[in-house]
Design a protein around this motif. Structure first.
Motif, PDB file in Angstrom:
ATOM      1  N   ALA A   1       0.824  -1.196   0.000  1.00 35.95           N
ATOM      2  CA  ALA A   1       0.000   0.000   0.000  1.00 35.95           C
ATOM      3  C   ALA A   1       0.866   1.257   0.000  1.00 35.95           C
ATOM      4  O   ALA A   1       0.527   2.242  -0.647  1.00 35.95           O
ATOM      5  CB  ALA A   1      -0.943  -0.011   1.193  1.00 35.95           C
ATOM      6  N   GLU A   2       1.991   1.216   0.732  1.00 37.61           N
ATOM      7  CA  GLU A   2       2.878   2.380   0.776  1.00 37.61           C
ATOM      8  C   GLU A   2       3.468   2.671  -0.600  1.00 37.61           C
ATOM      9  O   GLU A   2       3.588   3.836  -1.003  1.00 37.61           O
ATOM     10  CB  GLU A   2       3.987   2.165   1.802  1.00 37.61           C
ATOM     11  N   ALA A   3       3.811   1.628  -1.339  1.00 31.20           N
ATOM     12  CA  ALA A   3       4.356   1.815  -2.684  1.00 31.20           C
ATOM     13  C   ALA A   3       3.330   2.472  -3.608  1.00 31.20           C
ATOM     14  O   ALA A   3       3.669   3.336  -4.418  1.00 31.20           O
ATOM     15  CB  ALA A   3       4.814   0.479  -3.261  1.00 31.20           C
ATOM     16  N   ILE A   4       2.058   2.080  -3.454  1.00 32.32           N
ATOM     17  CA  ILE A   4       0.991   2.680  -4.269  1.00 32.32           C
ATOM     18  C   ILE A   4       0.812   4.149  -3.891  1.00 32.32           C
ATOM     19  O   ILE A   4       0.701   5.012  -4.763  1.00 32.32           O
ATOM     20  CB  ILE A   4      -0.330   1.907  -4.080  1.00 32.32           C
ATOM     21  N   GLU A   5       0.786   4.428  -2.592  1.00 33.46           N
ATOM     22  CA  GLU A   5       0.647   5.813  -2.142  1.00 33.46           C
ATOM     23  C   GLU A   5       1.782   6.672  -2.680  1.00 33.46           C
ATOM     24  O   GLU A   5       1.550   7.774  -3.185  1.00 33.46           O
ATOM     25  CB  GLU A   5       0.624   5.876  -0.621  1.00 33.46           C
ATOM     26  N   ASN A   6       3.006   6.187  -2.603  1.00 39.19           N
ATOM     27  CA  ASN A   6       4.147   6.941  -3.114  1.00 39.19           C
ATOM     28  C   ASN A   6       4.031   7.179  -4.616  1.00 39.19           C
ATOM     29  O   ASN A   6       4.368   8.255  -5.105  1.00 39.19           O
ATOM     30  CB  ASN A   6       5.451   6.220  -2.781  1.00 39.19           C
ATOM     31  N   ILE A  24      -1.484  -4.468 -10.009  1.00 39.98           N
ATOM     32  CA  ILE A  24      -0.500  -3.461 -10.371  1.00 39.98           C
ATOM     33  C   ILE A  24       0.566  -4.076 -11.269  1.00 39.98           C
ATOM     34  O   ILE A  24       1.054  -5.170 -11.018  1.00 39.98           O
ATOM     35  CB  ILE A  24       0.149  -2.873  -9.108  1.00 39.98           C
ATOM     36  N   ASP A  25       0.926  -3.318 -12.273  1.00 44.80           N
ATOM     37  CA  ASP A  25       1.950  -3.744 -13.208  1.00 44.80           C
ATOM     38  C   ASP A  25       2.993  -2.627 -13.276  1.00 44.80           C
ATOM     39  O   ASP A  25       2.668  -1.498 -13.616  1.00 44.80           O
ATOM     40  CB  ASP A  25       1.321  -3.990 -14.579  1.00 44.80           C
ATOM     41  N   GLY A  26       4.217  -2.938 -12.893  1.00 44.60           N
ATOM     42  CA  GLY A  26       5.295  -1.972 -13.080  1.00 44.60           C
ATOM     43  C   GLY A  26       5.697  -1.170 -11.863  1.00 44.60           C
ATOM     44  O   GLY A  26       6.475  -0.226 -11.991  1.00 44.60           O
ATOM     45  N   ILE A  27       5.197  -1.495 -10.677  1.00 47.82           N
ATOM     46  CA  ILE A  27       5.638  -0.818  -9.468  1.00 47.82           C
ATOM     47  C   ILE A  27       6.280  -1.868  -8.568  1.00 47.82           C
ATOM     48  O   ILE A  27       5.622  -2.813  -8.133  1.00 47.82           O
ATOM     49  CB  ILE A  27       4.475  -0.133  -8.711  1.00 47.82           C
ATOM     50  N   ALA A  28       7.569  -1.695  -8.306  1.00 48.80           N
ATOM     51  CA  ALA A  28       8.259  -2.631  -7.416  1.00 48.80           C
ATOM     52  C   ALA A  28       7.607  -2.578  -6.040  1.00 48.80           C
ATOM     53  O   ALA A  28       7.142  -1.526  -5.592  1.00 48.80           O
ATOM     54  CB  ALA A  28       9.731  -2.251  -7.321  1.00 48.80           C
ATOM     55  N   ASP A  29       7.546  -3.683  -5.355  1.00 47.33           N
ATOM     56  CA  ASP A  29       6.980  -3.804  -3.998  1.00 47.33           C
ATOM     57  C   ASP A  29       5.465  -3.659  -3.965  1.00 47.33           C
ATOM     58  O   ASP A  29       4.895  -3.460  -2.891  1.00 47.33           O
ATOM     59  CB  ASP A  29       7.605  -2.801  -3.030  1.00 47.33           C
TER      60      ASP A  29
END
Length: 167
Positions: A1-6, A24-29
């Motif tokens: 969730a933190e990676a999405i928020e960032n 999600i495609d393309g966001i590490a973590d």
């Protein structure tokens, strides 16, 4: 969730890449379904564009309480408070305000006022003198307003929080 928020903070939420199943495609973590997060982020931006800001609290007793602040020309022009409750862990279909007289608070109210009637008085107080002016007694009930005697600390705290969002 933190990676999405960032990601949302650094980019526009509608630019997030999702696969056919909504992952999600393309966001590490970040390996979760995110279409609902994306949609909520987009709705939040649209609301802010149109001057609607919200602070909310998810209560431990299966309730969600919120205060909306409506803004025009960088000034809060109205507040709106409401709560959605549940019974036996099943969410009610209507909020306290939507229930109107069917909420049935009148009998328990020492002043014979329904919840939505008291909420309007509190909203007016927030608008005219600011949320900080709402007095709360030792038991957590509103004090100093003849037409509002319900518990009010959460509404006050959320109104202050949403006012800070607007600044």
């Amino acid at each position: 969730a933190e990676a999405i928020e960032n990601f949302f903070l650094a980019n526009n939420p509608w630019t997030i890449s999702l696969d056919d199943e909504g992952y999600i495609d393309g966001i590490a973590d970040a390996t979760m379904v995110a279409d609902s997060y994306r949609d909520l982020a987009i709705k939040a931006l649209i609301n802010a564009y149109y001057g609607l800001h919200t602070a909310f609290e998810a209560g431990s007793g299966f309730s969600v309480t919120w205060v909306h602040a409506f803004v025009a020309e960088e000034e809060i022009i109205a507040y709106y408070i409401d709560t959605l409750q549940s019974k036996d862990k099943v969410w009610n279909e209507k909020t306290k305000k939507e229930l109107g007289f069917d909420y049935n608070m009148t009998g328990a109210s020492p002043i014979g006022k329904e919840w939505f009637e008291q909420a309007y008085v509190i909203e007016l107080r927030f608008r005219t003198t600011g949320p900080e002016s709402l007095l709360i007694n030792e038991e957590g009930y509103i004090d100093g307003i003849a037409d509002a005697t319900m518990k009010g600390q959460t509404y006050k705290d959320l109104a202050i929080a949403v006012s800070e969002l607007v600044k």
